[in-house]
Design an enzyme around this catalytic site. Structure first.
Site, PDB file in Angstrom:
ATOM      1  N   ASP A   9      -1.003-124.687 -43.546  1.00 41.18           N
ATOM      2  CA  ASP A   9      -0.783-125.859 -43.856  1.00 41.18           C
ATOM      3  C   ASP A   9      -2.058-127.210 -43.250  1.00 41.18           C
ATOM      4  O   ASP A   9      -2.734-126.237 -42.526  1.00 41.18           O
ATOM      5  CB  ASP A   9       0.622-125.687 -43.858  1.00 41.18           C
ATOM      6  CG  ASP A   9       0.712-127.755 -44.104  1.00 41.18           C
ATOM      7  OD1 ASP A   9       0.732-128.377 -45.322  1.00 41.18           O
ATOM      8  OD2 ASP A   9       1.929-128.491 -43.108  1.00 41.18           O
ATOM      9  N   ASP A  11      -1.027-130.950 -42.608  1.00 38.44           N
ATOM     10  CA  ASP A  11      -0.273-131.930 -42.060  1.00 38.44           C
ATOM     11  C   ASP A  11       0.662-131.732 -41.577  1.00 38.44           C
ATOM     12  O   ASP A  11       1.556-130.939 -41.663  1.00 38.44           O
ATOM     13  CB  ASP A  11       0.789-133.003 -42.727  1.00 38.44           C
ATOM     14  CG  ASP A  11      -0.745-134.602 -43.777  1.00 38.44           C
ATOM     15  OD1 ASP A  11      -1.312-135.000 -43.638  1.00 38.44           O
ATOM     16  OD2 ASP A  11      -0.853-133.470 -45.459  1.00 38.44           O
TER      17      ASP A  11
END
Length: 217
Positions: A9, A11
């Site tokens: 991922d 953020d």
């Protein structure tokens, strides 16, 4: 089974853009002589609650200019990102992945321009063979679409990948795509919400990448 590829991922995991989001909102409220009510700013799944501008407009009154406020807040946040470094341990993991011959990918619900721009500024974009972003798929996490896209671009089955996430929604998305998932919760999500993750760490600096893989395999 030892993975062929690691899918991260963006953020809150690779870079702590969640803290800069909160700080940009604090700054904007203070421009109006107000303090941001922070309780409930982030939802239980780790993302921000929408419609913060509606709350600020109600607090400021008729003089509030949403478009101008949005532009000012984003400009302030961009200045914060000029010096934002990857989260602790992330650079080491990327170096260790390279030494282990593992392929690297990003699967993010954020737009490609956002992900690529921040990775490039941090000198990390060329470390990732593949990216899959939110504006390239119909559904956002916990929908598995962005992970499925990353797997297609890597040309591997889910059993050959390992995901890394910082929110429960992200863990759910990765596992719905058939991936094993390591959770590194961001500072705004309770660890108790990660019971479904295959492994939970407090930081990417907790363990070497090889140790993480050994625990998962």
């Amino acid at each position: 089974m030892t993975p062929d590829a690691l899918i991260f991922d963006f953020d809150g995991l690779i870079m702590d853009t969640e803290s800069t989001l909160l700080e940009s909102w604090r700054w904007l409220w203070r421009q109006h002589g107000l303090e941001l009510p922070e309780e409930g700013f982030f939802a239980a799944h780790g993302g921000p609650v929408p419609e913060r501008y509606t709350e600020l407009a109600a607090a400021v009154g008729a003089s509030f200019d949403r478009d101008a406020s949005h532009a000012r807040r984003n400009a302030f946040r961009a200045r914060l990102h000029e010096t934002l470094e990857p989260a602790p341990g992330i650079r080491d993991w990327l170096d260790q992945a390279s030494a282990l011959g593992l392929r690297l990918a990003v699967a993010s619900s954020s737009a490609q321009e956002w992900v690529h721009g921040n990775l490039a500024r941090a000198g990390l974009l060329d470390r990732f063979e593949v990216t899959a972003c939110g504006d390239e798929v119909a559904g956002h996490k916990p929908d598995p679409a962005v992970y499925q896209l990353a797997l297609r671009r890597l040309g591997i089955g889910a059993d050959r990948g390992l995901a890394f996430e910082d929110t429960p929604h992200g863990v759910a998305a990765a596992q719905a795509a058939g991936l094993r998932c390591v959770a590194v919760p961001n500072a705004f999500v309770q660890v108790a919400h990660f019971a479904q993750a295959d492994l939970v760490l407090t930081s990417a600096a907790d363990l070497t990448l090889q140790t993480v893989i050994d625990k998962i395999s």
